[in-house]
Design an enzyme around this catalytic site. Sequence first.
Site, short mmCIF file in Angstrom:
data_model
loop_
_atom_site.label_atom_id
_atom_site.label_comp_id
_atom_site.label_asym_id
_atom_site.label_seq_id
_atom_site.Cartn_x
_atom_site.Cartn_y
_atom_site.Cartn_z
N HIS A 19 0.81 -1.21 0.00
CA HIS A 19 0.00 0.00 0.00
C HIS A 19 0.85 1.27 0.00
O HIS A 19 0.42 2.30 -0.53
CB HIS A 19 -1.00 -0.04 1.16
CG HIS A 19 -2.01 -1.15 1.01
ND1 HIS A 19 -2.60 -1.80 2.07
CD2 HIS A 19 -2.51 -1.72 -0.12
CE1 HIS A 19 -3.42 -2.73 1.60
NE2 HIS A 19 -3.38 -2.71 0.29
N SER A 100 -6.74 -2.07 -0.72
CA SER A 100 -6.30 -1.30 -1.89
C SER A 100 -7.44 -0.48 -2.52
O SER A 100 -7.20 0.67 -2.93
CB SER A 100 -5.64 -2.22 -2.93
OG SER A 100 -6.40 -3.39 -3.16
N ASP A 164 -2.97 -8.59 -7.41
CA ASP A 164 -2.62 -8.96 -6.03
C ASP A 164 -3.39 -10.21 -5.62
O ASP A 164 -4.24 -10.17 -4.73
CB ASP A 164 -2.99 -7.75 -5.13
CG ASP A 164 -2.68 -8.00 -3.68
OD1 ASP A 164 -1.77 -8.78 -3.37
OD2 ASP A 164 -3.38 -7.40 -2.83
C1 LIG Z 1 -4.46 -10.61 -1.31
S1 LIG Z 1 -6.18 -10.44 -1.39
C2 LIG Z 1 -6.42 -8.84 -2.08
C3 LIG Z 1 -6.12 -7.69 -1.17
C4 LIG Z 1 -6.36 -6.32 -1.77
N1 LIG Z 1 -5.78 -6.18 -3.10
C5 LIG Z 1 -5.76 -5.26 -0.86
O1 LIG Z 1 -4.61 -4.87 -1.07
O2 LIG Z 1 -6.46 -4.79 0.03
C6 LIG Z 1 -6.62 -11.46 -2.75
C7 LIG Z 1 -8.11 -11.42 -3.07
O3 LIG Z 1 -8.31 -12.10 -4.31
C8 LIG Z 1 -9.58 -12.73 -4.26
N2 LIG Z 1 -9.58 -13.71 -5.36
C9 LIG Z 1 -9.10 -14.97 -5.39
N3 LIG Z 1 -9.16 -15.47 -6.64
C10 LIG Z 1 -9.67 -14.47 -7.43
C11 LIG Z 1 -9.92 -14.34 -8.82
N4 LIG Z 1 -9.65 -15.36 -9.66
N5 LIG Z 1 -10.41 -13.19 -9.28
C12 LIG Z 1 -10.65 -12.14 -8.45
N6 LIG Z 1 -10.45 -12.20 -7.11
C13 LIG Z 1 -9.94 -13.35 -6.61
C14 LIG Z 1 -9.64 -13.28 -2.86
O4 LIG Z 1 -10.99 -13.53 -2.49
C15 LIG Z 1 -9.00 -12.14 -2.06
O5 LIG Z 1 -9.98 -11.24 -1.62
#
Ligand SMILES: C[S@@+](CC[C@H](N)C(=O)[O-])C[C@H]1O[C@@H](n2cnc3c(N)ncnc32)[C@H](O)[C@@H]1O
Length: 280
Positions: A19, A100, A164
Amino acid sequence: MLAYRHAFHAGNHGDVLKHVVLVALLRHLQLKAKGLRFVDTHAGAGSYALDGAQANKRGEYRAGIGRLWQRSGAPEAVADYLRLVRRLNPDGRLRRYPGSPWFALTLRRPQDELRLIELHPTDQPLLQQLAAGGRGVVVQRADGFAALKAQLPPPTRRALVLIDPSYEGHRDYPQVFATVRDALGRFADGVYMVWYPLVRKPGAAVMLQRLQAAAPRGWLHATLNVQPLDADGFGLAGSGVIVLNPPHTLHATLRGVLPWLAEALGQHDGAGWQLDQRSR
Ligand SMILES: C[S@@+](CC[C@H](N)C(=O)[O-])C[C@H]1O[C@@H](n2cnc3c(N)ncnc32)[C@H](O)[C@@H]1O
């Protein structure tokens, strides 16, 4: 398989690195008046309770944002990030941590567009609620790897893409590369940011090499190593961020940030950081 929930990890040292870099990129790209499209392919819920059961199961945030909360002397890019986190905690007590999408929603200008993509059936409605009513903001329940295709190129020809994923299995690593390669074919001038964990798993090194080779205007790679692996050699030692087509100011910004973060977040003698860049 969607076992991963970011609420258990929000505010950990990986989120801090991710972040701080994200805020620095948004700030830089918003120096130009022309609108920016921000695409978050794995957006999460957008905002997380730190005083609830999930965050406190392992208390990861205490070794991340928790260590910075009362600390003074942060370099400007970290201070900027901390001021934003404080907006979510106006009474000064650290109770919530932004995801994010929250940073992007908070910094969004009227001319900017946000595309927030999340697949989880519980987290996506929470994100939808957080982002409700924002003009130019679209929240999608979809596979972020596939959904990115429809977002590029953006009408203003300016985009920041955050990729991410949760890296639950081994498949995310090749999928990240395939997604970025496809995205570069659609829009070579975009800025692409990929976060990844420093864990003992195959996949990350190959992904990095391929991303670096594919970057049309160069890349920047930053890592922060903060904690020892457990007795079996597993755990989250730290994390890394690779930015393709990085703004020219990012290296100098992170050169000031990473030593400070390594000192503030480091939990063992081997804690440290790395910063590399190649321009083309
Ligand atoms: C590491 S977290 C994201 C955190 C966020 N980017 C942040 O910085 O606050 C990964 C997220 O990806 C989601 N996820 C998993 N597979 C996915 C996919 N194929 N497409 C979109 N989201 C997915 C999960 O449910 C989870 O919420």
